[in-house]
Motif scaffolding. Structure first.
Motif, PDB file in Angstrom:
ATOM      1  N   ALA A 105       0.820  -1.213   0.000  1.00  0.00           N
ATOM      2  CA  ALA A 105       0.000   0.000   0.000  1.00  0.00           C
ATOM      3  C   ALA A 105       0.851   1.260   0.000  1.00  0.00           C
ATOM      4  CB  ALA A 105      -0.940  -0.003   1.206  1.00  0.00           C
ATOM      5  N   LEU A 106       1.824   1.347   0.908  1.00  0.00           N
ATOM      6  CA  LEU A 106       2.565   2.607   1.051  1.00  0.00           C
ATOM      7  C   LEU A 106       4.070   2.450   1.249  1.00  0.00           C
ATOM      8  CD1 LEU A 106       0.131   4.757   3.240  1.00  0.00           C
ATOM      9  CD2 LEU A 106       0.902   5.255   0.914  1.00  0.00           C
ATOM     10  N   GLY A 107       4.564   1.246   1.306  1.00  0.00           N
ATOM     11  CA  GLY A 107       6.001   1.064   1.435  1.00  0.00           C
ATOM     12  C   GLY A 107       6.578   1.787   2.631  1.00  0.00           C
ATOM     13  N   GLU A 108       7.686   2.484   2.435  1.00  0.00           N
ATOM     14  CA  GLU A 108       8.385   3.138   3.535  1.00  0.00           C
ATOM     15  C   GLU A 108       7.617   4.323   4.122  1.00  0.00           C
ATOM     16  OE1 GLU A 108      11.262   6.086   0.898  1.00  0.00           O
ATOM     17  OE2 GLU A 108      12.109   4.334   1.885  1.00  0.00           O
ATOM     18  N   ASP A 109       6.539   4.743   3.466  1.00  0.00           N
ATOM     19  CA  ASP A 109       5.710   5.837   3.999  1.00  0.00           C
ATOM     20  C   ASP A 109       4.576   5.331   4.892  1.00  0.00           C
ATOM     21  OD1 ASP A 109       7.093   7.926   2.757  1.00  0.00           O
ATOM     22  OD2 ASP A 109       5.965   7.685   0.883  1.00  0.00           O
ATOM     23  N   SER A 110       4.504   4.033   5.099  1.00  0.00           N
ATOM     24  CA  SER A 110       3.355   3.432   5.791  1.00  0.00           C
ATOM     25  C   SER A 110       3.064   4.042   7.156  1.00  0.00           C
ATOM     26  CB  SER A 110       3.566   1.921   5.945  1.00  0.00           C
ATOM     27  OG  SER A 110       3.684   1.298   4.689  1.00  0.00           O
ATOM     28  N   PHE A 111       4.112   4.369   7.906  1.00  0.00           N
ATOM     29  CA  PHE A 111       3.915   4.849   9.274  1.00  0.00           C
ATOM     30  C   PHE A 111       4.497   6.246   9.476  1.00  0.00           C
ATOM     31  CE2 PHE A 111       4.378   0.183   9.288  1.00  0.00           C
ATOM     32  CZ  PHE A 111       3.081  -0.147   9.667  1.00  0.00           C
ATOM     33  N   ARG A 112       4.512   7.018   8.396  1.00  0.00           N
ATOM     34  CA  ARG A 112       4.954   8.410   8.470  1.00  0.00           C
ATOM     35  C   ARG A 112       3.749   9.326   8.261  1.00  0.00           C
ATOM     36  NH1 ARG A 112       8.684   9.424   4.039  1.00  0.00           N
ATOM     37  NH2 ARG A 112       9.446  11.234   5.201  1.00  0.00           N
ATOM     38  N   ARG A 113       3.741  10.439   8.968  1.00  0.00           N
ATOM     39  CA  ARG A 113       2.599  11.358   8.944  1.00  0.00           C
ATOM     40  C   ARG A 113       2.316  11.861   7.532  1.00  0.00           C
ATOM     41  NH1 ARG A 113       1.896  16.900   9.782  1.00  0.00           N
ATOM     42  NH2 ARG A 113       4.136  17.194  10.149  1.00  0.00           N
ATOM     43  N   PHE A 114       1.021  11.981   7.212  1.00  0.00           N
ATOM     44  CA  PHE A 114       0.578  12.484   5.908  1.00  0.00           C
ATOM     45  C   PHE A 114      -0.085  13.842   6.132  1.00  0.00           C
ATOM     46  CE2 PHE A 114      -2.589  12.585   2.374  1.00  0.00           C
ATOM     47  CZ  PHE A 114      -1.680  12.577   1.321  1.00  0.00           C
ATOM     48  N   ASN A 115       0.402  14.851   5.421  1.00  0.00           N
ATOM     49  CA  ASN A 115      -0.122  16.213   5.624  1.00  0.00           C
ATOM     50  C   ASN A 115      -1.173  16.632   4.611  1.00  0.00           C
ATOM     51  OD1 ASN A 115       1.311  16.686   3.287  1.00  0.00           O
ATOM     52  ND2 ASN A 115       2.609  18.314   4.142  1.00  0.00           N
ATOM     53  N   GLY A 116      -1.689  15.676   3.853  1.00  0.00           N
ATOM     54  CA  GLY A 116      -2.676  15.969   2.828  1.00  0.00           C
ATOM     55  C   GLY A 116      -2.084  16.005   1.438  1.00  0.00           C
ATOM     56  N   THR A 117      -0.768  16.167   1.388  1.00  0.00           N
ATOM     57  CA  THR A 117      -0.070  16.220   0.102  1.00  0.00           C
ATOM     58  C   THR A 117       1.030  15.169   0.008  1.00  0.00           C
ATOM     59  OG1 THR A 117      -0.459  18.612   0.013  1.00  0.00           O
ATOM     60  CG2 THR A 117       1.203  17.706  -1.490  1.00  0.00           C
ATOM     61  N   ARG A 118       1.777  15.049   1.084  1.00  0.00           N
ATOM     62  CA  ARG A 118       2.900  14.094   1.085  1.00  0.00           C
ATOM     63  C   ARG A 118       3.156  13.568   2.490  1.00  0.00           C
ATOM     64  NH1 ARG A 118       7.958  16.723   2.280  1.00  0.00           N
ATOM     65  NH2 ARG A 118       7.629  18.914   2.808  1.00  0.00           N
ATOM     66  N   HIS A 119       3.924  12.492   2.541  1.00  0.00           N
ATOM     67  CA  HIS A 119       4.329  11.920   3.820  1.00  0.00           C
ATOM     68  C   HIS A 119       5.626  12.585   4.275  1.00  0.00           C
ATOM     69  CE1 HIS A 119       1.489   8.479   3.897  1.00  0.00           C
ATOM     70  NE2 HIS A 119       1.546   8.611   2.585  1.00  0.00           N
ATOM     71  N   LEU A 120       5.724  12.831   5.560  1.00  0.00           N
ATOM     72  CA  LEU A 120       6.919  13.475   6.076  1.00  0.00           C
ATOM     73  C   LEU A 120       7.150  13.082   7.531  1.00  0.00           C
ATOM     74  CD1 LEU A 120       6.083  17.242   6.774  1.00  0.00           C
ATOM     75  CD2 LEU A 120       4.364  15.531   6.251  1.00  0.00           C
ATOM     76  N   GLY A 121       8.358  13.396   7.994  1.00  0.00           N
ATOM     77  CA  GLY A 121       8.690  13.088   9.375  1.00  0.00           C
ATOM     78  C   GLY A 121       9.179  11.666   9.560  1.00  0.00           C
ATOM     79  N   PRO A 122       9.546  11.331  10.802  1.00  0.00           N
ATOM     80  CA  PRO A 122      10.063   9.988  11.101  1.00  0.00           C
ATOM     81  C   PRO A 122       8.942   8.972  11.320  1.00  0.00           C
ATOM     82  CG  PRO A 122      10.081  11.319  13.080  1.00  0.00           C
ATOM     83  CD  PRO A 122       9.580  12.216  11.982  1.00  0.00           C
TER      84      PRO A 122
END
Length: 366
Positions: free
Chosen positions: A281-298
């Motif tokens: 579904a999301l790979g390495e972004d699976s558990f990183r915050r989503f701001n409505g546009t992109r995933h960011l943060g740890p």
């Protein structure tokens, strides 16, 4: 029950002996299989050659070293519960220590120490042409050196050695999960191996990015334990009765001592299916915050608790819908169910049960 009665009752439940034993005797015990040093611990305790050299120096100079704590099993074998690194250092130095695959571990040359600078480069026996090694007299003196042992006898309360281990290591440099790993090795080495193997599973590793510090503290193994304890959770949103770290340790002990781990313990197939879905579904972004546009943060531990709990509880719903699952995962970051129960002011003992219960409903929808 009065304090004096409590003391008398508990003291009767723990039976101990203590005596000194020569290193030569320890070597014989190890060769005969009468002492279990748990080679799996070598992945948990990490002594460098400088520390090992200082231990050998102490023995050579007659400087006292802390006692070794062991527990006598029903078969008479001694389980080492504190002192694994000291004993394995000695056994590796004399060339007989074997790892968890029963392969001999090659000794390293010693380093110079404060009191014995000429110890640098020494081995127990010759390793190659020109290498420095102990003389026969030095070897005899070394093997005659005494180590103090404290033995918890087999008639003691069955929890005594685990409680002793936790107390002895409460001020150590072990991370919480490294301490749990040690308990697991003593309780159920098969369960430890399952958790260790799953922590290295491709889809799991690919969906979770951790700092080097977290990686070095067995945090990935802790996440595997959290996954299974969350899956087995059958309570309500009510705050846990104990701190979350203690809750995890108690859960491990309970499951590790249960012969049937199929329903609430380590189900490798379910774990792999769940993280296969999440990774697709999301790979390495699976558990990183989503701001409505992109995933960011740890990596977000609260996100991990919510997402993994909800997906594993509803796997059939999302099995062939990775794109829709990705959208559902991204939606948690604006959901009151997640947002209101995962802030910095919410303790883990309050956060975890709420997130587990609400995530199961959240991922049943959409």
């Amino acid at each position: 029950m009065s304090l004096q009665e409590q003391i008398e009752k508990k003291s009767r439940e723990i039976h101990t002996d203590g005596y000194g034993m020569s290193i030569g005797e320890v070597i014989s015990l190890y060769r005969d299989g009468d002492i279990d040093i748990h080679p799996e611990f070598q992945r948990i305790f990490r002594w460098k050659i400088g520390q090992k050299s200082r231990l050998i120096e102490s023995i050579l100079l007659g400087i006292p070293i802390p006692p070794i704590f062991v527990s006598q099993r029903d078969d008479g074998v001694w389980d080492v519960i504190d002192g694994v690194q000291r004993l394995s250092t000695i056994l590796q130095f004399v060339g007989i220590y074997r790892d968890h695959n029963s392969s001999l571990v090659s000794p390293d040359p010693l380093e110079a120490t404060e009191y014995l600078p000429d110890l640098a480069g020494y081995y127990w026996e010759p390793r190659e042409l020109g290498s420095k090694c102990f003389t026969s007299a030095m070897q005899r003196d070394f093997k005659r050196s005494k180590i103090e042992f404290r033995i918890i006898r087999k008639e003691s309360d069955r929890n005594a050695k685990y409680d002793m281990f936790q107390r002895l290591n409460s001020g150590s440099q072990l991370s919480p999960q490294e301490a749990r790993n040690c308990l697991l090795v003593m309780l159920n080495s098969g369960m430890y191996a399952d958790i260790d193997n799953l922590s290295d599973y491709f889809n799991f590793k690919n969906s979770i990015t951790l700092s080097d510090q977290k990686e070095s503290q067995a945090y990935r193994q802790e996440l595997v334990v959290r996954f299974f304890s969350q899956r087995a959770f059958g309570g309500s949103e009510t705050e846990l009765k104990k701190e979350y770290g203690e809750y995890l340790t108690d859960w491990i002990r309970k499951v590790a001592e249960d012969d049937d781990r199929s329903s609430t313990g380590v189900d490798s197939e379910t774990f792999k299916l769940c993280f296969g879905l999440i990774d697709r579904a999301l790979g390495e972004d699976s558990f990183r915050r989503f701001n409505g546009t992109r995933h960011l943060g740890p990596f977000s531990i609260a996100g991990y608790e919510f997402i993994s709990s909800g997906v594993v509880y509803n796997m059939d719903r999302w099995a062939d819908r990775p794109l829709e699952l990705a959208d559902r995962i991204r939606a948690i970051w604006t959901s009151p169910d997640f947002r209101d129960n995962s802030g910095t002011g919410v303790s883990p003992r309050r956060r975890v049960p709420r997130l587990i219960v609400r995530s199961r409903i959240f991922f049943a929808e959409g």
